[in-house]
Design an enzyme around this catalytic site. Structure first.
Site, PDB file in Angstrom:
ATOM      1  N   CYS A   2       0.804  -1.178  -0.163  1.00 51.99           N
ATOM      2  CA  CYS A   2      -0.044  -0.037  -0.074  1.00 51.99           C
ATOM      3  C   CYS A   2       0.707   0.959   0.038  1.00 51.99           C
ATOM      4  O   CYS A   2       2.015   1.148   0.129  1.00 51.99           O
ATOM      5  CB  CYS A   2      -0.772  -0.041   1.326  1.00 51.99           C
ATOM      6  SG  CYS A   2      -1.788  -1.440   1.374  1.00 51.99           S
ATOM      7  N   ARG A  27       1.174   1.950  -6.147  1.00 51.40           N
ATOM      8  CA  ARG A  27       1.693   0.855  -5.131  1.00 51.40           C
ATOM      9  C   ARG A  27       0.353   0.201  -4.677  1.00 51.40           C
ATOM     10  O   ARG A  27       0.081  -0.759  -3.948  1.00 51.40           O
ATOM     11  CB  ARG A  27       2.074   1.700  -3.785  1.00 51.40           C
ATOM     12  CG  ARG A  27       3.436   2.075  -3.978  1.00 51.40           C
ATOM     13  CD  ARG A  27       3.671   2.785  -2.805  1.00 51.40           C
ATOM     14  NE  ARG A  27       4.047   1.785  -1.694  1.00 51.40           N
ATOM     15  CZ  ARG A  27       5.167   1.288  -1.521  1.00 51.40           C
ATOM     16  NH1 ARG A  27       6.184   1.382  -2.404  1.00 51.40           N
ATOM     17  NH2 ARG A  27       5.455   0.389  -0.523  1.00 51.40           N
ATOM     18  N   TRP A  75      -3.833  -1.723  -1.251  1.00 50.37           N
ATOM     19  CA  TRP A  75      -3.469  -2.971  -2.248  1.00 50.37           C
ATOM     20  C   TRP A  75      -4.083  -4.126  -1.203  1.00 50.37           C
ATOM     21  O   TRP A  75      -3.258  -4.383  -0.311  1.00 50.37           O
ATOM     22  CB  TRP A  75      -2.037  -3.054  -2.454  1.00 50.37           C
ATOM     23  CG  TRP A  75      -1.961  -4.010  -3.304  1.00 50.37           C
ATOM     24  CD1 TRP A  75      -1.379  -5.190  -3.096  1.00 50.37           C
ATOM     25  CD2 TRP A  75      -2.129  -4.104  -4.881  1.00 50.37           C
ATOM     26  NE1 TRP A  75      -1.270  -6.199  -3.945  1.00 50.37           N
ATOM     27  CE2 TRP A  75      -2.015  -5.545  -5.403  1.00 50.37           C
ATOM     28  CE3 TRP A  75      -2.801  -3.410  -5.788  1.00 50.37           C
ATOM     29  CZ2 TRP A  75      -2.096  -6.106  -6.402  1.00 50.37           C
ATOM     30  CZ3 TRP A  75      -2.951  -3.954  -7.037  1.00 50.37           C
ATOM     31  CH2 TRP A  75      -2.685  -5.178  -7.393  1.00 50.37           C
ATOM     32  N   ASN A 101       1.319   0.587   6.074  1.00 43.56           N
ATOM     33  CA  ASN A 101       1.558  -0.404   4.909  1.00 43.56           C
ATOM     34  C   ASN A 101       2.469  -1.600   5.501  1.00 43.56           C
ATOM     35  O   ASN A 101       3.344  -1.528   6.180  1.00 43.56           O
ATOM     36  CB  ASN A 101       2.523   0.373   3.962  1.00 43.56           C
ATOM     37  CG  ASN A 101       3.023  -0.633   2.690  1.00 43.56           C
ATOM     38  OD1 ASN A 101       2.378  -1.630   2.512  1.00 43.56           O
ATOM     39  ND2 ASN A 101       4.265  -0.535   2.370  1.00 43.56           N
ATOM     40  N   GLY A 102       2.023  -2.825   4.979  1.00 42.01           N
ATOM     41  CA  GLY A 102       2.734  -4.178   5.644  1.00 42.01           C
ATOM     42  C   GLY A 102       1.697  -5.086   5.957  1.00 42.01           C
ATOM     43  O   GLY A 102       0.518  -4.977   5.544  1.00 42.01           O
ATOM     44  N   GLU A 483      10.032 -17.889 -21.099  1.00 42.01           N
ATOM     45  CA  GLU A 483       9.636 -16.737 -20.506  1.00 42.01           C
ATOM     46  C   GLU A 483      10.630 -15.667 -21.225  1.00 42.01           C
ATOM     47  O   GLU A 483      10.355 -14.684 -21.602  1.00 42.01           O
ATOM     48  CB  GLU A 483       9.647 -16.883 -19.215  1.00 42.01           C
ATOM     49  CG  GLU A 483       9.414 -15.577 -18.450  1.00 42.01           C
ATOM     50  CD  GLU A 483       8.182 -14.640 -18.887  1.00 42.01           C
ATOM     51  OE1 GLU A 483       7.367 -15.232 -19.315  1.00 42.01           O
ATOM     52  OE2 GLU A 483       8.132 -13.491 -18.551  1.00 42.01           O
ATOM     53  N   LYS A 487       9.607 -12.227 -23.011  1.00 36.70           N
ATOM     54  CA  LYS A 487      10.037 -10.942 -22.671  1.00 36.70           C
ATOM     55  C   LYS A 487      10.783 -10.182 -23.617  1.00 36.70           C
ATOM     56  O   LYS A 487      10.405  -8.977 -23.880  1.00 36.70           O
ATOM     57  CB  LYS A 487      11.075 -10.894 -21.315  1.00 36.70           C
ATOM     58  CG  LYS A 487      10.427 -11.240 -19.993  1.00 36.70           C
ATOM     59  CD  LYS A 487       9.664 -10.168 -19.384  1.00 36.70           C
ATOM     60  CE  LYS A 487       8.106 -10.176 -19.540  1.00 36.70           C
ATOM     61  NZ  LYS A 487       7.300 -11.402 -19.805  1.00 36.70           N
ATOM     62  N   GLU A 490       8.109  -9.329 -26.768  1.00 37.54           N
ATOM     63  CA  GLU A 490       6.942  -8.441 -26.324  1.00 37.54           C
ATOM     64  C   GLU A 490       7.410  -7.002 -26.226  1.00 37.54           C
ATOM     65  O   GLU A 490       6.545  -5.993 -26.199  1.00 37.54           O
ATOM     66  CB  GLU A 490       6.096  -8.798 -25.330  1.00 37.54           C
ATOM     67  CG  GLU A 490       6.670  -8.783 -24.039  1.00 37.54           C
ATOM     68  CD  GLU A 490       5.621  -9.267 -22.998  1.00 37.54           C
ATOM     69  OE1 GLU A 490       4.531  -8.869 -22.878  1.00 37.54           O
ATOM     70  OE2 GLU A 490       6.140  -9.794 -21.999  1.00 37.54           O
ATOM     71  N   HIS A 506      15.623 -31.424 -34.211  1.00 42.83           N
ATOM     72  CA  HIS A 506      14.590 -31.883 -34.895  1.00 42.83           C
ATOM     73  C   HIS A 506      14.065 -30.742 -35.887  1.00 42.83           C
ATOM     74  O   HIS A 506      12.734 -30.531 -36.231  1.00 42.83           O
ATOM     75  CB  HIS A 506      13.637 -32.402 -34.028  1.00 42.83           C
ATOM     76  CG  HIS A 506      14.077 -33.550 -33.078  1.00 42.83           C
ATOM     77  ND1 HIS A 506      14.209 -34.806 -33.687  1.00 42.83           N
ATOM     78  CD2 HIS A 506      14.509 -33.710 -31.939  1.00 42.83           C
ATOM     79  CE1 HIS A 506      14.526 -35.620 -32.642  1.00 42.83           C
ATOM     80  NE2 HIS A 506      14.732 -34.760 -31.615  1.00 42.83           N
ATOM     81  N   LYS A 605      -2.168  -4.452 -20.550  1.00 44.02           N
ATOM     82  CA  LYS A 605      -1.754  -5.053 -19.531  1.00 44.02           C
ATOM     83  C   LYS A 605      -2.846  -6.462 -19.141  1.00 44.02           C
ATOM     84  O   LYS A 605      -2.185  -7.342 -18.500  1.00 44.02           O
ATOM     85  CB  LYS A 605      -1.837  -4.127 -18.275  1.00 44.02           C
ATOM     86  CG  LYS A 605      -1.274  -4.778 -17.064  1.00 44.02           C
ATOM     87  CD  LYS A 605       0.071  -5.352 -17.005  1.00 44.02           C
ATOM     88  CE  LYS A 605       0.743  -6.058 -15.811  1.00 44.02           C
ATOM     89  NZ  LYS A 605       1.700  -6.781 -16.079  1.00 44.02           N
TER      90      LYS A 605
HETATM   91  C1  AGP Z   1       3.487 -11.085 -20.108  1.00 47.45           C
HETATM   92  O1  AGP Z   1       4.547 -10.085 -20.066  1.00 47.45           O
HETATM   93  C2  AGP Z   1       2.280 -10.505 -20.706  1.00 47.45           C
HETATM   94  N1  AGP Z   1       1.893  -9.222 -20.387  1.00 47.45           N
HETATM   95  C3  AGP Z   1       1.148 -11.499 -20.995  1.00 47.45           C
HETATM   96  O2  AGP Z   1       1.670 -12.850 -21.501  1.00 47.45           O
HETATM   97  C4  AGP Z   1       0.573 -11.744 -19.647  1.00 47.45           C
HETATM   98  O3  AGP Z   1       1.348 -12.589 -18.960  1.00 47.45           O
HETATM   99  C5  AGP Z   1      -0.760 -12.827 -20.044  1.00 47.45           C
HETATM  100  O4  AGP Z   1      -1.700 -11.793 -20.771  1.00 47.45           O
HETATM  101  C6  AGP Z   1      -1.413 -13.324 -18.666  1.00 47.45           C
HETATM  102  O5  AGP Z   1      -1.953 -12.225 -17.998  1.00 47.45           O
HETATM  103  P1  AGP Z   1      -2.416 -12.615 -16.096  1.00 47.45           P
HETATM  104  O6  AGP Z   1      -1.235 -12.950 -15.610  1.00 47.45           O
HETATM  105  O7  AGP Z   1      -2.978 -11.017 -15.885  1.00 47.45           O
HETATM  106  O8  AGP Z   1      -3.697 -13.490 -16.308  1.00 47.45           O
END
Ligand code: AGP
Length: 610
Positions: A2, A27, A75, A101-102, A483, A487, A490, A506, A605
């Site tokens: 928070c 936060r 939060w 906060n905590g 992953e 990263k 994207e 393969h 997001k």
């Molecule tokens: C990851 O960097 C992306 N922003 C995306 O793959 C994300 O992980 C995916 O849309 C899942 O989102 P969520 O964890 O909020 O469900």
């Protein structure tokens, strides 16, 4: 996580606190509130659910005058987002107001004890026990009352406290959660971080654990929690006010990468503190009998969360010896899965709102699976529709590219796996102690990795103009490769593929050429020798290789062109540590390419459409 603020001076406290909270909104933003000691000696509290804008509107409709106040943006960790759970919390007589906060680990027993003593609780939060403890010890000296209250508290706190009896004093204190005191002229401030006070001053005291500040308009007295004076030099904030929300970082993504050590500590708080002791997972909502009768575990998620689920699948089979699978949420639905009795679905999601994941959750639930979700946003849709929820406690993640949520999803899943292995007797006491010890060490190792950022940046400078990349891993680090590639692609828009190193021959090895770099995750463990063979295959075809290796490895530097070093840890938890240099590599490559890192093109997001 928070955000707290406080003000004492000549300006209107609501104006200063609102502006400070705005800087802290990253936060947490599910509810907010401000308490003001008014000139007539009364305490006025204004609280809202939702964004800070709702609080600003409430104060516009019903202004509150006063030059002493504390504010909070929440939060949620204990108790869902609601007006009654939002801070500030007040003593029963309405004279003392407190923001926090905590996490207070022993809040349940304190709540019972205080209730027996006649204190009335109105919220579901852990925070409320603090204000009633202060009230219990208060006899006119607010600072002394908090010092006595702190002796009863276990867990983390950064608090701001005001009392209607004394319009010339604010008290603040800290244990584990961050706190600064802003130094003004005829006015002083408190906040969770420097960004919230930078608009008015660049001079702050950074408060350390078990220290407190007793603040008036013209003085700041720093002591420890026993009341002994503390000497502290003021710190000059080096960056301008407008960099505040990002705490001086260029992007939220960079800030969130650097939040991982603290967030990991918060994720472990109250769950695992001693490797010799079993893990406590409030919210899992599964009896030992249910855990023992499990016959299958299905992980499902999207994107980065899916990669965390893949790590979870590996750990669950390896350690808890429960047959497990991991499936992309969109794909799981498409195959109309057969769900056997005794199946547990573990649904992973940062936002808790991803449409594909929510639909997969409903499908599995409908087919009889028990559902536990691993989620960041409290009271989100996925959390609400689960039978049990284990929150990752990462704090808000603003950058579209998920970083701290990923490592905390893995850490949270590892806690669940270790708990299951313990309950089912699937791992020896020694194995469990070693695993718990390794998890407790992760925050410190994450910090070490962040301190090596310049080394990663130098590697990024060599490769940022490459048009293509390959990320290779095996076993528990195949998801790490996937992953790492996600990263990179994207945020830099470089095409990158995460691939099983064993699958290279393969087909994909046909891609290898000098302008395609390969990241090979080759930490010591079950698949190390095979990874060295894969590196040699790439090198034999003139492909540059960046190895990811444990500190002290002598073979990988001989085989690879560059090495990203990682502190040694058990291979099973290495997806947490290997993720961090790969996050930094992607970040710096994208930054060198001038990309819109926090809002990459075409992305959102949270994907709330199927
Ligand atoms: C990851 O960097 C992306 N922003 C995306 O793959 C994300 O992980 C995916 O849309 C899942 O989102 P969520 O964890 O909020 O469900």
């Amino acid at each position: 996580m928070c955000g707290i603020v406080g003000y004492i001076g000549e300006r209107q406290a609501t104006e200063v606190c609102l502006a400070g909270l705005k800087r802290l909104e990253y936060r947490g933003y599910d509810s907010a509130g401000i308490a003001v000691v008014q000139d007539d000696g009364t305490l006025e509290v204004t609280k809202v659910v939702g964004k800070l804008a709702n609080l600003a509107q409430a104060l516009e409709e019903q202004p509150v005058d006063g030059t002493l106040g504390v504010g909070h943006t929440r939060w949620a960790t204990h108790g869902k987002p609601s007006k009654i759970n939002s801070h500030p919390h007040t003593s029963n007589d309405g004279r003392i107001a407190l923001v926090h906060n905590g996490i207070i680990e022993n809040y349940a027993e304190l709540r019972d004890q205080l209730t027996e003593e006649g204190f009335e609780f109105v919220s579901e939060t852990d925070t409320e026990v603090i204000v009633h403890l202060v009230d219990k010890y208060y006899d006119g000296d607010l600072a002394e009352a908090f010092r006595m209250a702190a002796r009863d508290l276990e867990g983390a706190f950064a608090v701001g406290i005001v009392c209607a009896d004394n319009p010339d004093q604010m008290v603040a204190a800290r244990r584990f959660s961050p706190l600064v005191v802003g130094i003004g002229e005829g006015e002083n401030f408190i906040a969770s971080d420097m960004g919230a006070v930078r608009e008015w001053t660049d001079q702050v005291y950074v408060i350390d654990d078990d220290e407190m500040a007793v603040i008036t308009r013209d003085s700041i007295e720093l002591t420890d929690l026993e009341g002994n004076p503390v000497e502290r030099e003021p710190y000059t904030i080096p960056w301008p006010a407008d960099a505040a929300q990002k705490g001086g970082h260029k992007h939220f993504m960079h800030k969130e990468i650097h939040e991982q050590p603290r967030a990991m500590r918060e994720c472990l708080l109250g769950r695992l503190s001693d490797p010799e002791k079993s893990i406590n997972l409030e919210g899992l909502n599964m009896s030992e009998q249910e855990i023992q009768s499990l016959r299958k575990v299905v992980f499902t998620a999207c994107g980065t969360a899916y990669h965390a689920g893949l790590v979870g699948r590996f750990l669950m089979e390896k350690l808890a010896r429960i047959p497990s699978e991991a499936d992309l949420a969109a794909e799981l639905r498409a195959r109309d899965p057969v769900v056997l009795d005794g199946t547990l679905a573990i649904v992973v999601s940062q936002s808790g709102e991803t449409a594909d994941t929510l639909v997969a959750l409903r499908e599995l639930k409908e087919k009889g699976a028990k559902v536990v979700s691993v989620v960041n946003v409290v009271d989100s849709s996925i959390a609400r529709e689960s039978d049990g929820v284990v929150y990752i406690q990462a704090g808000p993640e603003i950058g579209v590219a998920s970083t701290k949520a990923y490592t905390l999803q893995i850490l949270t899943i590892a806690l669940i796996v270790a708990h299951f292995a313990d309950v089912r007797g699937a791992a020896s006491e020694h194995e469990l102690i070693e695993l718990r010890r390794a998890m407790l060490k992760l925050p410190e190792q994450a910090q070490e990795l962040l301190e090596r950022e310049e080394d990663v940046k130098r590697v990024a400078e060599k490769y940022y103009e490459s048009p293509n990349a390959l990320y290779l891993g095996r076993g528990v680090n195949l998801p790490s490769a996937m992953e790492g590639a996600l990263k990179l692609k994207e945020i830099s828009y470089i095409h990158a593929e995460g691939y099983s190193a064993g699958e290279m021959k393969h087909g994909p090895i046909a891609l290898v050429e000098p302008n395609l770099f390969t990241v090979a995750i080759a930490v010591k463990g079950d698949v190390y020798d095979k990874m060295i063979g894969n590196i040699q295959e790439i090198k034999a075809r003139s492909g540059p290789v960046i190895g990811v290796a444990f500190d002290g490895d002598t073979e990988i530097p001989r085989q690879a062109d560059d090495v990203l070093w990682v502190p040694e840890c058990p291979e099973l938890v290495s997806p947490v540590t290997t993720a961090i240099p790969l996050q930094l590599l992607s970040y710096h490559i994208a930054d060198m390419l001038g990309r819109e890192i926090d809002q990459p093109r075409n992305l959102a997001k949270t994907v709330t459409v199927e």
